[in-house]
Design a protein around this motif. Structure first.
Motif, PDB file in Angstrom:
ATOM      1  N   LEU A 274      15.969  15.038  -6.017  1.00 53.06           N
ATOM      2  CA  LEU A 274      16.105  16.424  -6.469  1.00 53.06           C
ATOM      3  C   LEU A 274      15.568  17.411  -5.436  1.00 53.06           C
ATOM      4  N   GLU A 275      14.474  17.046  -4.786  1.00 51.09           N
ATOM      5  CA  GLU A 275      13.920  17.910  -3.740  1.00 51.09           C
ATOM      6  C   GLU A 275      14.914  18.073  -2.591  1.00 51.09           C
ATOM      7  N   VAL A 276      15.515  16.967  -2.172  1.00 49.12           N
ATOM      8  CA  VAL A 276      16.472  17.010  -1.073  1.00 49.12           C
ATOM      9  C   VAL A 276      17.694  17.845  -1.463  1.00 49.12           C
TER      10      VAL A 276
ATOM     11  N   LYS B 256      17.829  20.255  -3.635  1.00 40.89           N
ATOM     12  CA  LYS B 256      17.405  21.657  -3.695  1.00 40.89           C
ATOM     13  C   LYS B 256      17.331  22.245  -2.292  1.00 40.89           C
ATOM     14  N   GLU B 257      16.790  21.483  -1.346  1.00 41.39           N
ATOM     15  CA  GLU B 257      16.714  21.952   0.036  1.00 41.39           C
ATOM     16  C   GLU B 257      18.125  22.170   0.603  1.00 41.39           C
ATOM     17  N   ASN B 258      19.060  21.259   0.302  1.00 41.94           N
ATOM     18  CA  ASN B 258      20.432  21.417   0.766  1.00 41.94           C
ATOM     19  C   ASN B 258      21.078  22.646   0.160  1.00 41.94           C
ATOM     20  N   GLU B 259      20.845  22.883  -1.118  1.00 38.64           N
ATOM     21  CA  GLU B 259      21.398  24.077  -1.775  1.00 38.64           C
ATOM     22  C   GLU B 259      20.836  25.349  -1.142  1.00 38.64           C
TER      23      GLU B 259
ATOM     24  N   MET C  48       8.819  23.665  -5.016  1.00 37.73           N
ATOM     25  CA  MET C  48       8.546  22.385  -4.414  1.00 37.73           C
ATOM     26  C   MET C  48       7.122  21.897  -4.723  1.00 37.73           C
ATOM     27  N   LYS C  49       6.223  22.851  -4.851  1.00 42.26           N
ATOM     28  CA  LYS C  49       4.844  22.457  -5.133  1.00 42.26           C
ATOM     29  C   LYS C  49       4.748  21.708  -6.453  1.00 42.26           C
TER      30      LYS C  49
END
Length: 64
Positions: free
Chosen positions: A52-54, A56-59, A1-2
């Motif tokens: 994409l961040e969201v 990834k967080e859901n995955e 995420m960074k």
């Protein structure tokens, strides 16, 4: 995420620089239009990175 956060910060800085350049040109100048297109492209990239961040967080949550 960074990494995505760093990229988004870089894109925001690029947008600020382009907006400063935009203020230097008269409204009829064709370069102004090109700058506006680049600003729009940077904004689209930021939106894509956010999605994409969201995702990834859901995955990551589903994997738990």
């Amino acid at each position: 995420m960074k990494t995505t956060t760093d990229i988004k910060c870089g894109l925001r800085a690029r947008i600020e620089g382009l907006e400063m350049m935009l203020d230097m040109y008269e409204k009829d100048n064709p370069l102004r239009h090109n700058l506006m297109i680049r600003i729009d492209e940077c904004n689209r990239l930021i939106r894509i990175l956010t999605v994409l961040e969201v995702e990834k967080e859901n995955e990551d949550e589903l994997a738990k």
